[in-house]
Design a protein around this motif. Structure first.
Motif, short mmCIF file in Angstrom:
data_model
loop_
_atom_site.label_atom_id
_atom_site.label_comp_id
_atom_site.label_asym_id
_atom_site.label_seq_id
_atom_site.Cartn_x
_atom_site.Cartn_y
_atom_site.Cartn_z
N ASP A 5 136.44 -0.97 64.03
CA ASP A 5 135.36 -1.34 64.94
C ASP A 5 134.43 -0.16 65.19
OD1 ASP A 5 136.43 -3.88 65.11
OD2 ASP A 5 137.47 -3.49 67.01
N LEU A 8 132.31 0.41 62.04
CA LEU A 8 131.26 -0.60 61.93
C LEU A 8 130.13 -0.33 62.93
CD1 LEU A 8 133.40 -3.81 61.34
CD2 LEU A 8 131.81 -2.74 59.73
N ILE A 24 128.90 -2.20 55.36
CA ILE A 24 129.32 -3.10 56.44
C ILE A 24 130.07 -4.29 55.88
CG2 ILE A 24 128.45 -4.68 58.21
CD1 ILE A 24 126.23 -2.55 58.77
N ARG A 25 129.58 -4.87 54.80
CA ARG A 25 130.27 -6.02 54.18
C ARG A 25 131.66 -5.61 53.68
NH1 ARG A 25 125.13 -6.82 52.11
NH2 ARG A 25 125.71 -5.95 50.08
N THR A 28 133.99 -4.90 56.72
CA THR A 28 134.26 -6.16 57.40
C THR A 28 135.24 -7.01 56.60
OG1 THR A 28 132.10 -6.15 58.47
CG2 THR A 28 133.22 -8.27 58.34
#
Length: 180
Positions: A5, A8, A24-25, A28
């Motif tokens: 977290d 990100l 980010i992808r 995640t």
């Protein structure tokens, strides 16, 4: 998941680019595994550009496996509270500068690169930070390197990875603005 977290959130703070969005992808989709060496063939690493106080020199290591001059860095370990902490720890271990500290926890560089040769990983999603040290500070060579040496930022050795010069330029600009 706190580490994920936090990472990100730090990535979201960066100016939107295709590269940032790809990070980010990846983080995640992979979650916690993205931060573990054993989490899959691709994972996040932390690195640190060590610059002189006037940002005209950079401290590099000659990477034993990669056979090139590069900034310090490596895998996130269980004791690291963040990718920035991993980058700082790796820079301390690989340079021998025990009290080396990041000038900011701001991300200054993103560089996903495929690995070949002696590496067990397929790719690193490297996240770069910057620290400053005096060229007079005592340095040492770790087991992962063959040499550690200062270079003028405008006169790098020939055997640096592709794209390293532009990455270093970003780190120099960031260091200059962060130190104001």
């Amino acid at each position: 998941m706190m580490l994920v977290d936090d990472l990100l959130a730090a990535l979201e703070e960066l100016h939107p680019t295709e590269q940032r969005d790809a990070y980010i992808r990846f983080v995640t989709a992979s979650g916690d595994a993205s931060l573990r060496r054993d989490g899959g063939p691709e994972h996040v690493t932390g690195s640190c550009f060590v610059l002189s106080p006037d940002v005209d020199r950079v401290l590099l290591c000659f990477h034993r496996k990669g056979r090139f001059w590069v900034q310090f860095g490596g895998h996130v370990e269980p004791q690291d509270a963040s990718v920035a902490d991993a980058a700082q720890r790796e820079a301390r271990e690989e340079s021998g500068i025990a009290d080396l500290t990041l000038i900011s926890r701001a991300i200054v560089d993103l560089d996903r690169h495929d690995l070949h040769g002696g590496f067990s990983c397929a790719a690193h999603w490297d996240i770069g930070f910057v620290a400053v040290a005096s060229p007079d500070v005592r340095i040492s060579v770790s087991d992962e390197s063959e040499d550690v040496r200062w270079f003028p930022v405008d006169d790098l050795p020939g055997d640096v990875p592709p794209g390293f010069e532009s990455r270093l330029e970003k780190a120099v600009r960031a260091a200059s603005s962060l130190r104001r």
